[in-house]
Design a protein around this motif. Structure first.
Motif, PDB file in Angstrom:
ATOM      1  N   ASN A 160       0.845  -1.179   0.000  1.00  0.00           N
ATOM      2  CA  ASN A 160       0.000   0.000   0.000  1.00  0.00           C
ATOM      3  C   ASN A 160       0.887   1.238   0.000  1.00  0.00           C
ATOM      4  N   ALA A 161       0.895   1.972  -1.115  1.00  0.00           N
ATOM      5  CA  ALA A 161       1.751   3.144  -1.261  1.00  0.00           C
ATOM      6  C   ALA A 161       1.398   4.229  -0.258  1.00  0.00           C
ATOM      7  N   GLY A 162       0.154   4.267   0.191  1.00  0.00           N
ATOM      8  CA  GLY A 162      -0.259   5.282   1.149  1.00  0.00           C
ATOM      9  C   GLY A 162       0.381   5.088   2.513  1.00  0.00           C
ATOM     10  N   THR A 163       0.637   3.856   2.924  1.00  0.00           N
ATOM     11  CA  THR A 163       1.208   3.605   4.242  1.00  0.00           C
ATOM     12  C   THR A 163       2.728   3.606   4.235  1.00  0.00           C
ATOM     13  N   ASN A 164       3.336   3.280   3.100  1.00  0.00           N
ATOM     14  CA  ASN A 164       4.790   3.232   3.049  1.00  0.00           C
ATOM     15  C   ASN A 164       5.259   3.455   1.610  1.00  0.00           C
ATOM     16  N   PRO A 165       5.303   4.728   1.178  1.00  0.00           N
ATOM     17  CA  PRO A 165       5.651   4.992  -0.217  1.00  0.00           C
ATOM     18  C   PRO A 165       7.059   4.509  -0.588  1.00  0.00           C
ATOM     19  N   GLY A 166       8.005   4.552   0.310  1.00  0.00           N
ATOM     20  CA  GLY A 166       9.354   4.076   0.023  1.00  0.00           C
ATOM     21  C   GLY A 166       9.376   2.591  -0.247  1.00  0.00           C
ATOM     22  N   ALA A 167       8.586   1.843   0.520  1.00  0.00           N
ATOM     23  CA  ALA A 167       8.521   0.392   0.334  1.00  0.00           C
ATOM     24  C   ALA A 167       7.882   0.049  -1.011  1.00  0.00           C
ATOM     25  N   ALA A 168       6.881   0.801  -1.408  1.00  0.00           N
ATOM     26  CA  ALA A 168       6.214   0.550  -2.686  1.00  0.00           C
ATOM     27  C   ALA A 168       7.189   0.778  -3.838  1.00  0.00           C
ATOM     28  N   GLU A 169       7.974   1.828  -3.746  1.00  0.00           N
ATOM     29  CA  GLU A 169       8.948   2.112  -4.799  1.00  0.00           C
ATOM     30  C   GLU A 169      10.018   1.022  -4.852  1.00  0.00           C
ATOM     31  N   ARG A 170      10.503   0.600  -3.698  1.00  0.00           N
ATOM     32  CA  ARG A 170      11.516  -0.466  -3.648  1.00  0.00           C
ATOM     33  C   ARG A 170      10.957  -1.773  -4.210  1.00  0.00           C
ATOM     34  N   GLN A 171       9.704  -2.060  -3.874  1.00  0.00           N
ATOM     35  CA  GLN A 171       9.088  -3.289  -4.389  1.00  0.00           C
ATOM     36  C   GLN A 171       8.939  -3.219  -5.904  1.00  0.00           C
ATOM     37  N   ALA A 172       8.537  -2.064  -6.409  1.00  0.00           N
ATOM     38  CA  ALA A 172       8.385  -1.908  -7.857  1.00  0.00           C
ATOM     39  C   ALA A 172       9.731  -2.085  -8.557  1.00  0.00           C
ATOM     40  N   ILE A 173      10.767  -1.481  -8.028  1.00  0.00           N
ATOM     41  CA  ILE A 173      12.106  -1.610  -8.614  1.00  0.00           C
ATOM     42  C   ILE A 173      12.570  -3.053  -8.550  1.00  0.00           C
ATOM     43  N   SER A 174      12.356  -3.689  -7.421  1.00  0.00           N
ATOM     44  CA  SER A 174      12.755  -5.090  -7.257  1.00  0.00           C
ATOM     45  C   SER A 174      12.035  -5.979  -8.262  1.00  0.00           C
ATOM     46  N   TYR A 175      10.746  -5.737  -8.426  1.00  0.00           N
ATOM     47  CA  TYR A 175       9.954  -6.516  -9.378  1.00  0.00           C
ATOM     48  C   TYR A 175      10.495  -6.357 -10.799  1.00  0.00           C
ATOM     49  N   LEU A 176      10.760  -5.107 -11.208  1.00  0.00           N
ATOM     50  CA  LEU A 176      11.269  -4.843 -12.550  1.00  0.00           C
ATOM     51  C   LEU A 176      12.645  -5.471 -12.761  1.00  0.00           C
ATOM     52  N   GLU A 177      13.491  -5.418 -11.739  1.00  0.00           N
ATOM     53  CA  GLU A 177      14.823  -6.022 -11.843  1.00  0.00           C
ATOM     54  C   GLU A 177      14.744  -7.540 -11.897  1.00  0.00           C
ATOM     55  N   GLU A 178      13.910  -8.113 -11.042  1.00  0.00           N
ATOM     56  CA  GLU A 178      13.774  -9.577 -10.988  1.00  0.00           C
ATOM     57  C   GLU A 178      13.345 -10.150 -12.335  1.00  0.00           C
ATOM     58  N   HIS A 179      12.450  -9.456 -12.993  1.00  0.00           N
ATOM     59  CA  HIS A 179      11.912  -9.941 -14.269  1.00  0.00           C
ATOM     60  C   HIS A 179      12.622  -9.319 -15.477  1.00  0.00           C
ATOM     61  N   ARG A 180      13.646  -8.531 -15.221  1.00  0.00           N
ATOM     62  CA  ARG A 180      14.475  -7.896 -16.261  1.00  0.00           C
ATOM     63  C   ARG A 180      13.628  -7.122 -17.267  1.00  0.00           C
ATOM     64  N   ILE A 181      12.645  -6.407 -16.755  1.00  0.00           N
ATOM     65  CA  ILE A 181      11.724  -5.662 -17.615  1.00  0.00           C
ATOM     66  C   ILE A 181      12.428  -4.507 -18.320  1.00  0.00           C
ATOM     67  N   GLN A 182      13.271  -3.781 -17.609  1.00  0.00           N
ATOM     68  CA  GLN A 182      13.971  -2.662 -18.240  1.00  0.00           C
ATOM     69  C   GLN A 182      14.846  -3.157 -19.390  1.00  0.00           C
ATOM     70  N   ALA A 183      15.569  -4.253 -19.180  1.00  0.00           N
ATOM     71  CA  ALA A 183      16.406  -4.807 -20.249  1.00  0.00           C
ATOM     72  C   ALA A 183      15.546  -5.258 -21.429  1.00  0.00           C
ATOM     73  N   LEU A 184      14.409  -5.857 -21.140  1.00  0.00           N
ATOM     74  CA  LEU A 184      13.502  -6.295 -22.199  1.00  0.00           C
ATOM     75  C   LEU A 184      13.038  -5.107 -23.028  1.00  0.00           C
ATOM     76  N   ILE A 185      12.624  -4.049 -22.364  1.00  0.00           N
ATOM     77  CA  ILE A 185      12.137  -2.858 -23.068  1.00  0.00           C
ATOM     78  C   ILE A 185      13.263  -2.201 -23.855  1.00  0.00           C
TER      79      ILE A 185
END
Length: 145
Positions: free
Chosen positions: A4-29
Motif C-alpha cells: 500500500n503506497a499510502g502507508t509506506n511509499p518508500g517500500a512501494a517504490e523499492r518493491q516496484a524496482i525489485s519486481y522490474l529487476e527480478e523480471h528484467r523488464i527494463q532490459a527487455l524494453i
C-alpha cells in the motif's frame, strides 16, 4: 504481493524496482526499443509483438542463440573495421571497451586474449561481442511466467 503506497511509499517504490529487476523488464524494453529503432518497420506494434513471440520461443527452446538480436555478425565486423581502418588485424583495449559500450554490453570479458599486449585480434573481438550480446539479449532467460 502489493504494498500500500499510502502507508509506506518508500517500500512501494523499492518493491516496484525489485519486481522490474527480478523480471528484467527494463532490459527487455531496452532490447525491444533498440530492435525497433534498428529495423524501423512499417508496423511497429506488429514488429514488437513478433519480437516478444521470438523471445518466448527462444526461452522455451532454452537457446540463447535463437534470441532476437539487434546486431548481426556483419554489424560486429563493420564496427571492428571502423576501429581498425588500416587493417592491422587488431585493436587496443580502449577501442575494445568502447565497442562493448557501443553495442550496449555491460557484462563482458574485461580481459580478453591479447588485452595485456594491447592487441585484441578480430576473431577474439567477434567472439567476445557475440558472447556479450547473448548475455545482453537474454532478457527472456529470467522470465518465469
Amino acid at each position: 504481493m502489493a504494498v500500500n503506497a499510502g502507508t509506506n511509499p518508500g517500500a512501494a517504490e523499492r518493491q516496484a524496482i525489485s519486481y522490474l529487476e527480478e523480471h528484467r523488464i527494463q532490459a527487455l524494453i531496452e532490447n525491444a526499443t533498440m530492435a525497433l529503432v534498428g529495423e524501423q518497420p512499417e508496423d511497429p506494434k506488429k514488429f514488437l509483438a513478433q519480437f516478444l513471440k521470438d523471445i518466448k520461443k527462444a526461452r522455451d527452446a532454452a537457446d540463447a542463440e535463437q534470441c532476437p538480436g539487434t546486431f548481426t555478425e556483419e554489424n560486429i565486423v563493420a564496427l571492428y573495421d571502423v576501429l581498425d581502418p588500416t587493417g592491422t588485424g587488431h585493436i587496443n583495449g580502449d577501442q575494445y571497451h568502447s565497442a562493448m559500450s557501443t553495442f550496449g554490453i555491460t557484462n563482458y570479458n574485461r580481459d580478453p586474449v591479447g588485452l595485456s599486449k594491447g592487441k585484441i585480434h578480430r576473431q577474439v573481438f567477434i567472439t567476445e561481442v557475440k558472447a556479450g550480446l547473448v548475455g545482453a539479449s537474454a532478457t527472456y532467460a529470467a522470465y518465469h511466467g
